[in-house]
Design a protein around this motif. Structure first.
Motif, mmCIF file in Angstrom:
data_model
loop_
_atom_site.group_PDB
_atom_site.id
_atom_site.type_symbol
_atom_site.label_atom_id
_atom_site.label_comp_id
_atom_site.label_asym_id
_atom_site.label_seq_id
_atom_site.Cartn_x
_atom_site.Cartn_y
_atom_site.Cartn_z
ATOM 1 N N THR A 124 -19.112 -47.647 1.990
ATOM 2 C CA THR A 124 -17.671 -47.709 1.741
ATOM 3 C C THR A 124 -17.234 -46.625 0.767
ATOM 4 O OG1 THR A 124 -17.645 -50.099 2.138
ATOM 5 C CG2 THR A 124 -15.795 -49.190 0.899
ATOM 6 N N ILE A 128 -14.794 -43.078 1.569
ATOM 7 C CA ILE A 128 -13.606 -42.710 0.794
ATOM 8 C C ILE A 128 -13.768 -41.333 0.162
ATOM 9 C CG2 ILE A 128 -12.262 -43.320 -1.270
ATOM 10 C CD1 ILE A 128 -12.926 -46.298 -0.534
ATOM 11 N N GLU A 324 -8.706 -41.372 -8.164
ATOM 12 C CA GLU A 324 -8.248 -41.754 -6.823
ATOM 13 C C GLU A 324 -9.364 -42.424 -6.028
ATOM 14 O OE1 GLU A 324 -4.916 -38.185 -6.145
ATOM 15 O OE2 GLU A 324 -6.916 -38.034 -5.256
ATOM 16 N N ILE A 325 -10.540 -41.822 -6.047
ATOM 17 C CA ILE A 325 -11.665 -42.362 -5.276
ATOM 18 C C ILE A 325 -12.064 -43.731 -5.799
ATOM 19 C CG2 ILE A 325 -14.112 -42.063 -4.745
ATOM 20 C CD1 ILE A 325 -13.575 -39.007 -4.807
ATOM 21 N N THR A 327 -10.412 -45.875 -7.697
ATOM 22 C CA THR A 327 -9.361 -46.883 -7.534
ATOM 23 C C THR A 327 -9.301 -47.387 -6.095
ATOM 24 O OG1 THR A 327 -8.041 -45.930 -9.327
ATOM 25 C CG2 THR A 327 -6.890 -47.343 -7.750
ATOM 26 N N GLU A 328 -9.315 -46.476 -5.134
ATOM 27 C CA GLU A 328 -9.280 -46.880 -3.728
ATOM 28 C C GLU A 328 -10.516 -47.688 -3.366
ATOM 29 O OE1 GLU A 328 -9.044 -45.029 0.816
ATOM 30 O OE2 GLU A 328 -8.674 -43.705 -0.916
ATOM 31 N N TYR A 329 -11.667 -47.264 -3.842
ATOM 32 C CA TYR A 329 -12.917 -47.967 -3.541
ATOM 33 C C TYR A 329 -12.902 -49.387 -4.110
ATOM 34 C CZ TYR A 329 -17.700 -49.492 -4.298
ATOM 35 O OH TYR A 329 -18.843 -50.242 -4.356
ATOM 36 N N ARG A 330 -12.517 -49.531 -5.354
ATOM 37 C CA ARG A 330 -12.510 -50.858 -5.971
ATOM 38 C C ARG A 330 -11.511 -51.782 -5.307
ATOM 39 N NH1 ARG A 330 -12.819 -50.840 -12.386
ATOM 40 N NH2 ARG A 330 -13.613 -52.930 -11.901
ATOM 41 N N SER A 331 -10.399 -51.213 -4.861
ATOM 42 C CA SER A 331 -9.423 -52.005 -4.114
ATOM 43 C C SER A 331 -10.014 -52.458 -2.787
ATOM 44 C CB SER A 331 -8.154 -51.193 -3.885
ATOM 45 O OG SER A 331 -7.242 -51.903 -3.077
ATOM 46 N N GLU A 332 -10.768 -51.570 -2.148
ATOM 47 C CA GLU A 332 -11.368 -51.856 -0.838
ATOM 48 C C GLU A 332 -12.394 -52.987 -0.925
ATOM 49 O OE1 GLU A 332 -12.083 -51.415 3.287
ATOM 50 O OE2 GLU A 332 -10.494 -50.534 2.040
#
Length: 335
Positions: A124, A128, A324-325, A327-332
């Motif tokens: 994952t 990203i 950005e990476i 934050t998006e990863y943790r949200s995912e």
């Protein structure tokens, strides 16, 4: 008569020019790439690279031939490999992203301790981050064809690591600056060195601990030097196979498309092979007498907290793309 000679000479010259042009075109269709890889024959990464090379030769009808040079036979060391591909010293190479942070700090995001735990999370995070890696690669005159996660990062030492005090006095080989920061903060003394220096370092006593995978522990026959491995699984670092952009652009569109298709098709197989190899090599280590334990309790909590502090440092140092990476990863993943 002289006119006949002149005409004949012109004809011969034109024929020679056409022959030369034809030969040049044939040569342009023949592409021979040398691929660096640090790991020995029999390592699953090397086997992946060899399987890829075979498929490339097959789908291009032999027009693109990749010679895989295992065990660092071309003389390149980890942190210099991306630059070697960029400069055309080699046409292709397998390299650790995390070892390229001197030139491209963002490539260390996959190596942050306990950010991605296990293969699913590593996949994952990589999905990203990969567009960012590809942009860095393009800026460094190369193209990434496939990536593969390594088995989890463990610690080999002359003792089981059960508390922070157990790190004291252990000189642990690390592969990159992030690992060094992580283990220094936990109380170890770290020595950053490329893979090719690890076994000599153990044999000479320069180091008496190593953080690496089960696969590399078998490659290095660590049971000859160390008696314990503590499973920590704090990272599944990513390696990529990259090709010099000039060598890539010399290929026809048809061959580029065929090679990309092969890379995309084989990539999931390579990740699966990594996971299978982890299980196989763990059994091998135990069979050779390595005592295996798993980090837990207070030490595990301290390691996770230390890792999370390194995430914050990384964002502060690298900036917006890292934020950005992550934050998006943790949200995912919801963590």
């Amino acid at each position: 008569m002289s006119g006949t000679k002149t005409g004949l000479s012109a004809t011969l010259m034109a024929g020679a020019a056409l022959a030369g042009l034809s030969a040049g075109s044939a040569e342009a269709q023949d592409h021979r790439w040398n691929m660096h890889i640090a790991f020995p024959a029999g390592n699953f990464h090397t086997e992946n690279a060899e399987a890829f090379a075979d498929r490339v030769a097959e789908v291009t009808d032999g027009a693109v031939e990749i010679t895989v040079h295992p065990a660092g036979a071309l003389g390149l060391q980890g942190p210099e490999v991306m630059g070697a591909v960029r400069d055309g010293i080699v046409e292709a190479a397998d390299y650790h992203l995390m070892q390229q942070v001197g030139e491209a700090p963002l490539m260390g995001v996959n190596a942050l301790p306990y950010l991605a735990v296990g293969y699913d999370e590593a996949w994952t995070l990589n999905e990203i981050a990969r567009p960012y890696y590809e942009e860095i690669a393009a800026d460094n005159n190369q193209v990434i064809l496939y990536d593969v996660a390594w088995p989890g990062g463990q610690v080999y030492a002359d003792r089981a690591i059960e508390t922070r005090d157990d790190f004291s006095g252990v000189r642990i080989r690390t592969a990159d600056s992030i690992q060094s920061q992580f283990f220094d903060e936990l109380g170890a003394s770290t020595v950053q060195m490329p893979w090719g220096d690890v076994v000599p370092g153990l044999a000479s006593g320069v180091i008496d601990g190593v953080t690496t995978s089960t696969s590399s522990g078998v490659d290095g026959a660590f049971w000859e030097f160390l008696g314990h491995m503590t499973i920590m699984d704090y990272v599944n670092p990513i390696s990529v196979m990259a090709v010099n952009l000039d060598a890539w652009n010399a290929l026809s569109d048809e061959h580029q498309e065929a090679i990309r298709t092969v890379a995309d098709e084989m990539r999931p197989e390579f990740w699966a092979r990594s996971e299978a190899d982890d299980e196989e090599k763990l059994a091998k280590l135990e069979g050779e007498g390595i005592s295996v334990s798993t980090v837990e309790g207070d030490l595990h909590e301290a390691m996770v907290e230390s890792g999370q502090a390194i995430w914050d440092d990384f964002i502060a140092d690298v900036g917006t793309p890292a934020e950005e990476i992550i934050t998006e990863y943790r949200s995912e993943i919801g963590r």
